[in-house]
Design an enzyme around this catalytic site. Structure first.
Site, PDB file in Angstrom:
ATOM      1  N   ARG A  37      34.923  31.028  39.541  1.00 35.99           N
ATOM      2  CA  ARG A  37      35.447  31.072  40.910  1.00 35.99           C
ATOM      3  C   ARG A  37      36.057  29.734  41.331  1.00 35.99           C
ATOM      4  NH1 ARG A  37      34.137  35.872  42.269  1.00 35.99           N
ATOM      5  NH2 ARG A  37      32.246  36.789  41.417  1.00 35.99           N
ATOM      6  N   HIS A  67      39.277  29.536  29.093  1.00 35.29           N
ATOM      7  CA  HIS A  67      39.848  30.414  30.118  1.00 35.29           C
ATOM      8  C   HIS A  67      39.761  29.727  31.475  1.00 35.29           C
ATOM      9  CE1 HIS A  67      40.827  33.918  32.433  1.00 35.29           C
ATOM     10  NE2 HIS A  67      40.709  34.768  31.427  1.00 35.29           N
ATOM     11  N   TYR A  70      39.390  32.568  37.135  1.00 34.77           N
ATOM     12  CA  TYR A  70      40.268  33.699  37.438  1.00 34.77           C
ATOM     13  C   TYR A  70      40.595  33.856  38.907  1.00 34.77           C
ATOM     14  CZ  TYR A  70      35.629  35.953  37.663  1.00 34.77           C
ATOM     15  OH  TYR A  70      34.333  36.262  37.927  1.00 34.77           O
ATOM     16  N   HIS A 107      45.358  33.480  34.102  1.00 32.60           N
ATOM     17  CA  HIS A 107      45.997  34.642  34.711  1.00 32.60           C
ATOM     18  C   HIS A 107      47.177  34.135  35.530  1.00 32.60           C
ATOM     19  CE1 HIS A 107      41.953  37.068  34.649  1.00 32.60           C
ATOM     20  NE2 HIS A 107      42.367  36.703  33.451  1.00 32.60           N
ATOM     21  N   GLU A 142      48.178  35.226  30.198  1.00 33.78           N
ATOM     22  CA  GLU A 142      47.518  36.465  29.783  1.00 33.78           C
ATOM     23  C   GLU A 142      48.291  37.687  30.281  1.00 33.78           C
ATOM     24  OE1 GLU A 142      43.297  36.569  30.496  1.00 33.78           O
ATOM     25  OE2 GLU A 142      43.163  38.706  29.952  1.00 33.78           O
ATOM     26  N   ASP A 176      45.747  40.948  26.073  1.00 34.79           N
ATOM     27  CA  ASP A 176      44.461  41.593  26.345  1.00 34.79           C
ATOM     28  C   ASP A 176      44.643  43.098  26.112  1.00 34.79           C
ATOM     29  OD1 ASP A 176      42.410  43.002  27.892  1.00 34.79           O
ATOM     30  OD2 ASP A 176      41.851  41.042  28.681  1.00 34.79           O
ATOM     31  N   HIS A 179      44.054  45.282  29.139  1.00 34.06           N
ATOM     32  CA  HIS A 179      45.091  45.094  30.159  1.00 34.06           C
ATOM     33  C   HIS A 179      46.426  45.747  29.777  1.00 34.06           C
ATOM     34  CE1 HIS A 179      42.953  41.171  31.708  1.00 34.06           C
ATOM     35  NE2 HIS A 179      42.202  42.240  31.810  1.00 34.06           N
ATOM     36  N   HIS A 211      42.688  39.181  23.413  1.00 33.68           N
ATOM     37  CA  HIS A 211      41.438  39.543  24.082  1.00 33.68           C
ATOM     38  C   HIS A 211      41.152  40.965  23.650  1.00 33.68           C
ATOM     39  CE1 HIS A 211      41.550  36.521  27.691  1.00 33.68           C
ATOM     40  NE2 HIS A 211      41.040  35.994  26.588  1.00 33.68           N
ATOM     41  N   ASP A 224      41.957  47.583  35.236  1.00 34.04           N
ATOM     42  CA  ASP A 224      41.283  46.428  34.651  1.00 34.04           C
ATOM     43  C   ASP A 224      39.762  46.574  34.620  1.00 34.04           C
ATOM     44  OD1 ASP A 224      40.615  44.035  33.535  1.00 34.04           O
ATOM     45  OD2 ASP A 224      41.477  42.779  35.116  1.00 34.04           O
ATOM     46  N   HIS A 226      36.993  46.660  31.706  1.00 29.63           N
ATOM     47  CA  HIS A 226      36.733  46.545  30.268  1.00 29.63           C
ATOM     48  C   HIS A 226      35.588  47.468  29.855  1.00 29.63           C
ATOM     49  CE1 HIS A 226      38.386  42.134  30.287  1.00 29.63           C
ATOM     50  NE2 HIS A 226      39.135  42.969  30.974  1.00 29.63           N
ATOM     51  N   GLU A 256      35.742  40.382  25.255  1.00 34.89           N
ATOM     52  CA  GLU A 256      35.343  40.204  26.664  1.00 34.89           C
ATOM     53  C   GLU A 256      34.784  41.526  27.156  1.00 34.89           C
ATOM     54  OE1 GLU A 256      39.356  39.428  28.123  1.00 34.89           O
ATOM     55  OE2 GLU A 256      38.699  37.399  28.601  1.00 34.89           O
TER      56      GLU A 256
HETATM   57 ZN    ZN Z   1      40.330  42.055  32.428  1.00 32.03          ZN
HETATM   58 FE    FE Z   2      41.259  39.131  29.196  1.00 32.28          FE
HETATM   59 FE    FE Z   3      41.377  36.879  31.569  1.00 33.32          FE
END
Ligand code: ZN
Ligand code: FE
Ligand code: FE
Length: 278
Positions: A37, A67, A70, A107, A142, A176, A179, A211, A224, A226, A256
């Site tokens: 965050r 990474h 996000y 992202h 990504e 990904d 995604h 990913h 989105d 996973h 992930e």
């Molecule tokens: Zn995702």
């Molecule tokens: Fe990802």
């Molecule tokens: Fe990501």
């Protein structure tokens, strides 16, 4: 070499991540550069970094993936939020310079009613700013599911960002699998066709990481979510196609999936059995 690993918590430092990766059967891994965050970071522990570098060399680890948080939005409507994204990413990249073999993934952002053209221009501005530091770490955009106003929902948007960026040689793409399938690319039924499209629009030489995720939702749903390997709409067939495709098999794969450590270990073992010899 099959470069396979998963996302790990960075809370206990680099050496702890390396040891955990080895225990899970991984030879690469991903981690958040800081609390996902945003927020502040711990001071760098040089002893830990040096111990990790020696460990990774001894165990023949591949390229790590760092990474970015996000919640950063490099194309936010407010300048103070864009500035926060720029400064955070710049600081992350400076810290990553101490690692010999790492890439930074982020992202691209959400245009939040400004429209995709404005969003793309703002993301490129951010990249031009953060890449001006002269560092060596590759920076990956990504591919996104296209939830809300997310930029990166198709290959054309990613190409447009790269076209507006000055230091393109440091840029790459992290694909990904959840995604892109969510974004409407049929990597289950026609992976070869999707990769040809990627090559035509972006260039396959720009693809630097995968990913590896199954998806809870059908193709094109832009949600989105996973799923564990083999338990989603890509299924074992889709995942097997990705890890063995001649144009992808040299890349590092990072899981992930919604798992604790032991779930990751099981998935990594499963994927090693699914991986075909050349
Ligand atoms: Zn995702
Ligand atoms: Fe990802
Ligand atoms: Fe990501």
């Amino acid at each position: 070499m099959f470069w396979i690993g998963c996302h790990l918590s960075a809370a206990k430092g680099y050496l702890a991540m390396g040891q955990e990766a080895e225990r899970l059967g991984a030879n690469v891994f991903q981690f958040f550069t800081r609390n996902p965050r945003g927020g502040s970071v711990k001071a760098l522990d040089m002893t830990d970094i040096e111990a990790f570098i020696a460990f990774a060399a001894e165990k023949k680890f591949g390229t790590l993936l760092a990474h970015g948080p996000y919640t950063l939005n490099p194309c936010a409507a407010r300048e103070d939020l864009r500035e926060f994204a720029r400064n955070t990413m710049k600081e992350d990249l400076a810290r990553l310079e101490l690692l010999p073999d790492v890439m930074f993934n982020f992202h691209p952002g959400s245009h939040v009613k400004q429209g995709e053209e404005v969003g793309i221009a703002l993301i490129a501005d951010t990249l031009n700013h953060i890449l001006s530091d002269g560092g060596k770490t590759p920076v990956l955009l990504e591919t996104m599911a296209g939830k809300g106003s997310e930029i990166g929902r198709n290959f054309e948007q990613l190409r447009a960002i790269m076209d507006k960026t000055e230091q393109q040689e440091r840029l790459g793409i992290c694909l990904d699998t959840c995604h892109v399938f969510d974004g409407g690319y049929d990597i289950l039924g026609d992976l070869e066709g999707v990769l040809q499209e990627f090559d035509r629009i972006i260039g396959l030489e720009r693809l630097k990481a995968i990913h590896l995720n199954d998806s809870k939702n059908p193709m094109g749903s832009h949600k989105d979510r996973h799923e564990k390997i083999g338990e989603g709409t890509l299924g074992l067939t889709g995942i097997e196609g990705v890890i063995n495709h001649p144009k992808l098999r040299h890349l590092p794969f990072y899981l992930e999936t919604p798992n604790e450590a032991e779930g990751y270990a099981r998935e990594i073992a499963l994927l090693r059995r699914m991986r075909k010899e050349k």
